[in-house]
Scaffold this active site. Structure first.
Site: not given
Length: 390
Positions: A286, A334
């Site tokens: 993450y 992204y």
């Protein structure tokens, strides 16, 4: 429980514009259908449902009602960005115990397009009404959430271990190299350390390019028993090990600003899988902020505590590096629709299947997906493997 359950279908909806058409519910249905089709299953096969999309206690109930199904296992656990790794842990346990057979984990959010329509972004939608400990004891003292919390952690790590802004910037640079190979990534242009340091300061010592995106996005994964997976459409990604730990809710209550619950969840997952960090071929970690990645690399055991800065400095996370990480471009480049954990799982599975085109990590057989929720609060680690790892 090692290898008893597997992820057999995945889907995500992402756009290089950062915006998607359709409502949150429509996006949920879209990715559920696509993930089931990916597996060769149908909605009628689903008897376990995991969702925390809708604020409140009834996310999975409301979604099941909309889908017209009556699951015998339901879960609306909400721990922020780690929710979906926890959902996979819960689903794998339920499948291993025979409490459900086909489980769907799903998430969708549209903070970018909602903000443009004047509906507010994900922060406003997820704000808890009424007085809260954070509202009483942190926000009045200029704690800008969530960025200020991560800035505190970064500052403390720099103070204790000599970590530099240049080392944090290297994480963003490496992540962008992966994004440049992903046509769906929001930010595909290559950047340098100087670019990161020249970007506006958001909360010292974090610059704009140290921080994640705000985009629309949706994703889903489908799990079933490894036995049933043998007859399905795609090679399964076996759930080899899982671990979860949450240490605090408010950043002011974090026991140590330089150590997260991943120091517990990681070893639990590796022990369950019978693996070590050296066995990981590709990592999805993450990346809400660059400091998040650095802390998690240390806590998961990829390098000793305090040595994360030196570990990442030579491009270890980049294409061709010793630990290919965040191969989509991550939350930094992204997509990041508020909670990124579902996308970590989707990419981990695609890497194990060899479906990632130019960003494919050759020979990947063990993948790690690690979610971080809250303000470094709730950690969950999933280790996935190909059938060869069984």
């Amino acid at each position: 429980m090692r290898g008893a359950a597997a992820i057999v279908g995945v889907s995500d909806a992402v756009s290089p514009t950062g915006e998607l058409e359709g409502s949150v519910r429509a996006l949920e249905v879209r990715v559920i259908r696509e993930a089931l089709a990916d597996a060769g299953l149908a909605i009628g096969d689903v008897d376990g449902l995991f969702s925390c999309t809708t604020p409140g206690w009834a996310a999975s109930l409301e979604l099941a009602e909309y889908l017209g199904i009556a699951p015998r296992w339901t879960d609306s656990t909400q721990t922020g960005g780690s929710s979906f790794e926890i959902h996979v842990q819960h689903a794998a346990a339920a499948i291993a115990l025979g409490l459900c057979e086909v489980a769907v984990v799903v998430y969708a959010a549209t903070p970018k397009s909602s903000f443009k329509r004047g509906a507010g972004g994900y922060v406003s939608r997820q704000t808890v009404p009424g007085p809260t400990p954070s509202a009483e004891w942190e926000l009045p003292y200029a704690m800008r959430m969530p960025m200020g919390a991560y800035a505190l952690a970064a500052s403390r790590h720099m103070h204790e271990f000599g970590t530099t802004s240049e080392q944090l910037a290297q994480i963003a640079v490496d992540t962008r190299k992966w994004a440049a190979q992903n046509p769906l990534a929001r930010l595909q242009e290559l950047i340098t350390i100087d670019d990161v340091l020249a970007s506006p300061m958001q909360a010292s010592p974090l610059h704009k390019l140290d921080c994640c995106l705000v985009t629309d996005g949706a994703g889903a994964v489908v799990l079933t028993s490894t036995e049933r997976a043998k007859a399905l459409r795609k090679p399964p990604a076996l759930v080899l090990g899982t671990g979860t730990c949450h240490t605090h809710a408010m950043i002011s209550e974090m026991p140590d600003l330089t150590t997260t619950g991943a120091a517990v969840s990681g070893p639990l997952a590796f022990a369950a899988a019978g693996l070590t960090p050296a066995d990981v071929d590709v990592a999805q970690i993450y990346d809400s902020f660059t400091i998040t990645v650095l802390l998690l690399l240390e806590d998961l055991g990829f390098c000793p505590k305090g040595e994360g800065g030196g570990y990442v400095a030579d491009g270890v996370l980049a294409p061709g590096g010793a630990l290919p990480a965040n191969t989509t471009g991550g939350g930094l480049a992204y997509t990041h629709p508020g909670m990124f954990g579902i996308f970590l799982l989707v990419e981990a599975v695609r890497q194990l299947r060899g479906e990632c085109g130019p960003r494919q990590v050759a020979g990947a057989e063990v993948a790690l997906a690690h979610g971080s929720g809250g303000v470094l609060s709730a950690m969950s680690t999933i280790l996935l493997g190909t059938e060869a790892t069984a």
